[in-house]
Design a protein around this motif. Structure first.
Motif, PDB file in Angstrom:
ATOM      1  N   ALA A   1       8.699   2.068   9.794  1.00 54.88           N
ATOM      2  CA  ALA A   1       7.409   1.410   9.533  1.00 54.88           C
ATOM      3  C   ALA A   1       7.299   0.101  10.303  1.00 54.88           C
ATOM      4  O   ALA A   1       6.257  -0.185  10.909  1.00 54.88           O
ATOM      5  CB  ALA A   1       7.237   1.168   8.038  1.00 54.88           C
ATOM      6  N   LEU A   2       8.347  -0.687  10.293  1.00 51.97           N
ATOM      7  CA  LEU A   2       8.311  -1.958  11.025  1.00 51.97           C
ATOM      8  C   LEU A   2       8.239  -1.719  12.529  1.00 51.97           C
ATOM      9  O   LEU A   2       7.528  -2.430  13.240  1.00 51.97           O
ATOM     10  CB  LEU A   2       9.515  -2.823  10.655  1.00 51.97           C
ATOM     11  CG  LEU A   2       9.552  -3.308   9.200  1.00 51.97           C
ATOM     12  CD1 LEU A   2      10.859  -4.053   8.917  1.00 51.97           C
ATOM     13  CD2 LEU A   2       8.356  -4.166   8.864  1.00 51.97           C
ATOM     14  N   ALA A   3       8.930  -0.682  13.026  1.00 54.00           N
ATOM     15  CA  ALA A   3       8.870  -0.355  14.452  1.00 54.00           C
ATOM     16  C   ALA A   3       7.466   0.108  14.847  1.00 54.00           C
ATOM     17  O   ALA A   3       7.027  -0.141  15.974  1.00 54.00           O
ATOM     18  CB  ALA A   3       9.895   0.731  14.789  1.00 54.00           C
ATOM     19  N   ALA A   4       6.756   0.752  13.923  1.00 51.53           N
ATOM     20  CA  ALA A   4       5.389   1.221  14.209  1.00 51.53           C
ATOM     21  C   ALA A   4       4.377   0.087  14.150  1.00 51.53           C
ATOM     22  O   ALA A   4       3.239   0.260  14.572  1.00 51.53           O
ATOM     23  CB  ALA A   4       4.995   2.323  13.233  1.00 51.53           C
ATOM     24  N   GLY A   5       4.784  -1.067  13.616  1.00 52.39           N
ATOM     25  CA  GLY A   5       3.883  -2.215  13.594  1.00 52.39           C
ATOM     26  C   GLY A   5       3.534  -2.758  12.232  1.00 52.39           C
ATOM     27  O   GLY A   5       2.672  -3.635  12.122  1.00 52.39           O
ATOM     28  N   ALA A   6       4.179  -2.263  11.170  1.00 54.21           N
ATOM     29  CA  ALA A   6       3.898  -2.792   9.833  1.00 54.21           C
ATOM     30  C   ALA A   6       4.302  -4.255   9.748  1.00 54.21           C
ATOM     31  O   ALA A   6       5.305  -4.666  10.316  1.00 54.21           O
ATOM     32  CB  ALA A   6       4.635  -1.980   8.765  1.00 54.21           C
ATOM     33  N   THR A   7       3.505  -5.034   9.057  1.00 53.48           N
ATOM     34  CA  THR A   7       3.813  -6.437   8.834  1.00 53.48           C
ATOM     35  C   THR A   7       4.884  -6.560   7.761  1.00 53.48           C
ATOM     36  O   THR A   7       5.729  -7.441   7.813  1.00 53.48           O
ATOM     37  CB  THR A   7       2.540  -7.189   8.375  1.00 53.48           C
ATOM     38  OG1 THR A   7       1.486  -6.879   9.283  1.00 53.48           O
ATOM     39  CG2 THR A   7       2.753  -8.674   8.338  1.00 53.48           C
ATOM     40  N   GLU A   8       4.829  -5.659   6.804  1.00 48.12           N
ATOM     41  CA  GLU A   8       5.791  -5.647   5.705  1.00 48.12           C
ATOM     42  C   GLU A   8       5.952  -4.226   5.209  1.00 48.12           C
ATOM     43  O   GLU A   8       5.060  -3.394   5.358  1.00 48.12           O
ATOM     44  CB  GLU A   8       5.306  -6.537   4.556  1.00 48.12           C
ATOM     45  CG  GLU A   8       6.270  -6.619   3.401  1.00 48.12           C
ATOM     46  CD  GLU A   8       5.854  -7.599   2.325  1.00 48.12           C
ATOM     47  OE1 GLU A   8       6.484  -7.587   1.272  1.00 48.12           O
ATOM     48  OE2 GLU A   8       4.892  -8.350   2.525  1.00 48.12           O
ATOM     49  N   TYR A   9       7.089  -3.968   4.592  1.00 44.40           N
ATOM     50  CA  TYR A   9       7.383  -2.667   3.982  1.00 44.40           C
ATOM     51  C   TYR A   9       7.725  -2.916   2.528  1.00 44.40           C
ATOM     52  O   TYR A   9       8.628  -3.687   2.218  1.00 44.40           O
ATOM     53  CB  TYR A   9       8.561  -2.014   4.695  1.00 44.40           C
ATOM     54  CG  TYR A   9       8.902  -0.635   4.181  1.00 44.40           C
ATOM     55  CD1 TYR A   9       8.287   0.486   4.717  1.00 44.40           C
ATOM     56  CD2 TYR A   9       9.836  -0.466   3.172  1.00 44.40           C
ATOM     57  CE1 TYR A   9       8.605   1.754   4.266  1.00 44.40           C
ATOM     58  CE2 TYR A   9      10.161   0.802   2.708  1.00 44.40           C
ATOM     59  CZ  TYR A   9       9.533   1.906   3.264  1.00 44.40           C
ATOM     60  OH  TYR A   9       9.841   3.155   2.811  1.00 44.40           O
ATOM     61  N   MET A  10       6.960  -2.305   1.624  1.00 45.76           N
ATOM     62  CA  MET A  10       7.194  -2.519   0.197  1.00 45.76           C
ATOM     63  C   MET A  10       6.949  -1.209  -0.550  1.00 45.76           C
ATOM     64  O   MET A  10       5.797  -0.801  -0.714  1.00 45.76           O
ATOM     65  CB  MET A  10       6.256  -3.599  -0.327  1.00 45.76           C
ATOM     66  CG  MET A  10       6.256  -3.742  -1.836  1.00 45.76           C
ATOM     67  SD  MET A  10       7.807  -4.338  -2.490  1.00 45.76           S
ATOM     68  CE  MET A  10       7.694  -6.051  -2.066  1.00 45.76           C
ATOM     69  N   PRO A  11       8.016  -0.514  -0.988  1.00 52.47           N
ATOM     70  CA  PRO A  11       7.791   0.686  -1.799  1.00 52.47           C
ATOM     71  C   PRO A  11       6.997   0.335  -3.053  1.00 52.47           C
ATOM     72  O   PRO A  11       7.188  -0.721  -3.652  1.00 52.47           O
ATOM     73  CB  PRO A  11       9.209   1.152  -2.153  1.00 52.47           C
ATOM     74  CG  PRO A  11      10.059   0.579  -1.059  1.00 52.47           C
ATOM     75  CD  PRO A  11       9.426  -0.741  -0.709  1.00 52.47           C
ATOM     76  N   LYS A  12       6.078   1.224  -3.435  1.00 58.56           N
ATOM     77  CA  LYS A  12       5.231   0.976  -4.603  1.00 58.56           C
ATOM     78  C   LYS A  12       6.086   0.886  -5.855  1.00 58.56           C
ATOM     79  O   LYS A  12       6.889   1.776  -6.120  1.00 58.56           O
ATOM     80  CB  LYS A  12       4.221   2.110  -4.779  1.00 58.56           C
ATOM     81  CG  LYS A  12       3.151   2.133  -3.750  1.00 58.56           C
ATOM     82  CD  LYS A  12       2.232   3.324  -3.972  1.00 58.56           C
ATOM     83  CE  LYS A  12       1.283   3.437  -2.805  1.00 58.56           C
ATOM     84  NZ  LYS A  12       0.809   4.785  -2.591  1.00 58.56           N
ATOM     85  N   PRO A  13       5.894  -0.169  -6.630  1.00 55.22           N
ATOM     86  CA  PRO A  13       6.600  -0.241  -7.915  1.00 55.22           C
ATOM     87  C   PRO A  13       6.084   0.851  -8.852  1.00 55.22           C
ATOM     88  O   PRO A  13       4.906   1.196  -8.831  1.00 55.22           O
ATOM     89  CB  PRO A  13       6.222  -1.620  -8.463  1.00 55.22           C
ATOM     90  CG  PRO A  13       5.700  -2.383  -7.292  1.00 55.22           C
ATOM     91  CD  PRO A  13       5.137  -1.367  -6.343  1.00 55.22           C
ATOM     92  N   VAL A  14       6.956   1.389  -9.668  1.00 54.10           N
ATOM     93  CA  VAL A  14       6.572   2.420 -10.623  1.00 54.10           C
ATOM     94  C   VAL A  14       5.901   1.780 -11.838  1.00 54.10           C
ATOM     95  O   VAL A  14       4.939   2.301 -12.374  1.00 54.10           O
ATOM     96  CB  VAL A  14       7.809   3.243 -11.049  1.00 54.10           C
ATOM     97  CG1 VAL A  14       7.453   4.254 -12.118  1.00 54.10           C
ATOM     98  CG2 VAL A  14       8.416   3.929  -9.846  1.00 54.10           C
ATOM     99  N   ASP A  15       6.360   0.630 -12.226  1.00 56.66           N
ATOM    100  CA  ASP A  15       5.824  -0.087 -13.378  1.00 56.66           C
ATOM    101  C   ASP A  15       4.471  -0.717 -13.039  1.00 56.66           C
ATOM    102  O   ASP A  15       4.336  -1.402 -12.023  1.00 56.66           O
ATOM    103  CB  ASP A  15       6.844  -1.166 -13.779  1.00 56.66           C
ATOM    104  CG  ASP A  15       6.350  -2.052 -14.884  1.00 56.66           C
ATOM    105  OD1 ASP A  15       5.913  -3.189 -14.570  1.00 56.66           O
ATOM    106  OD2 ASP A  15       6.396  -1.624 -16.041  1.00 56.66           O
ATOM    107  N   ALA A  16       3.465  -0.496 -13.873  1.00 56.36           N
ATOM    108  CA  ALA A  16       2.101  -0.989 -13.601  1.00 56.36           C
ATOM    109  C   ALA A  16       2.037  -2.509 -13.524  1.00 56.36           C
ATOM    110  O   ALA A  16       1.300  -3.055 -12.697  1.00 56.36           O
ATOM    111  CB  ALA A  16       1.134  -0.474 -14.668  1.00 56.36           C
TER     112      ALA A  16
END
Length: 162
Positions: free
Chosen positions: A97-112
């Motif tokens: 993701a970062l190599a493709a140009g993402a500014t940040e990578y953050m997996p979605k939290p499961v907890d609301a």
């Protein structure tokens, strides 16, 4: 937001409401719609405002979200818009993701509640006007252009002194 999950979009709407965060929020449920609305329509009507932030599910139904990200980065108008790769399942795709140009990578939290805090932090980081607090009131001190965006590596760990 580019995400095929209606639940993910609802959680973002909830987070914006809960945090009393005022912004325009658009959801594109697939890569084709995102391309049409963000890339093709912008080329025809360049007077429409740019997004302040794009949340991108890297695993879109029937398409690769990172390919969409590469297309966003290739567009001169959208190249500087912060994009958070916000995947549901791919916990090991940060480097891609970062190599493709993402500014940040953050997996979605499961907890609301964690999810809502995450969205509020993204908003404060990238969408809040310079020199204003979350309620729109002026803040003391001098805002420096560019302070709102630091390299992705700095966002993955707290800055020194915090």
């Amino acid at each position: 937001m580019i995400d095929s999950s209606p639940e993910a979009a609802d959680l973002v709407r909830f987070a914006l409401w809960k945090g009393n965060l005022r912004c325009s929020f658009h959801v594109y449920s697939d890569a084709a719609t995102a391309r049409r609305c963000l890339l093709q329509q912008r080329r025809r009507t360049s007077d429409s405002p740019l997004p302040s932030l794009i949340l991108l599910e890297s695993d879109l139904d029937g398409a690769d979200g990172l390919e969409v990200l590469r297309e966003l980065r290739a567009d001169p108008d959208l190249a500087g818009v912060p994009v958070v790769a916000f995947p549901s399942y791919d916990m090991e795709g940060e480097d891609a993701a970062l190599a493709a140009g993402a500014t940040e990578y953050m997996p979605k939290p499961v907890d609301a509640e964690r999810y809502a805090r995450c969205i509020a932090e993204f908003y404060r980081r990238w969408c809040q006007p310079q020199g204003q607090d979350a309620d729109g009131a002026p803040v003391s001190g001098k805002a420096h252009p560019g302070d709102w965006m630091r390299p992705a590596a700095q966002w993955r760990k707290p800055p020194v002194g915090n």
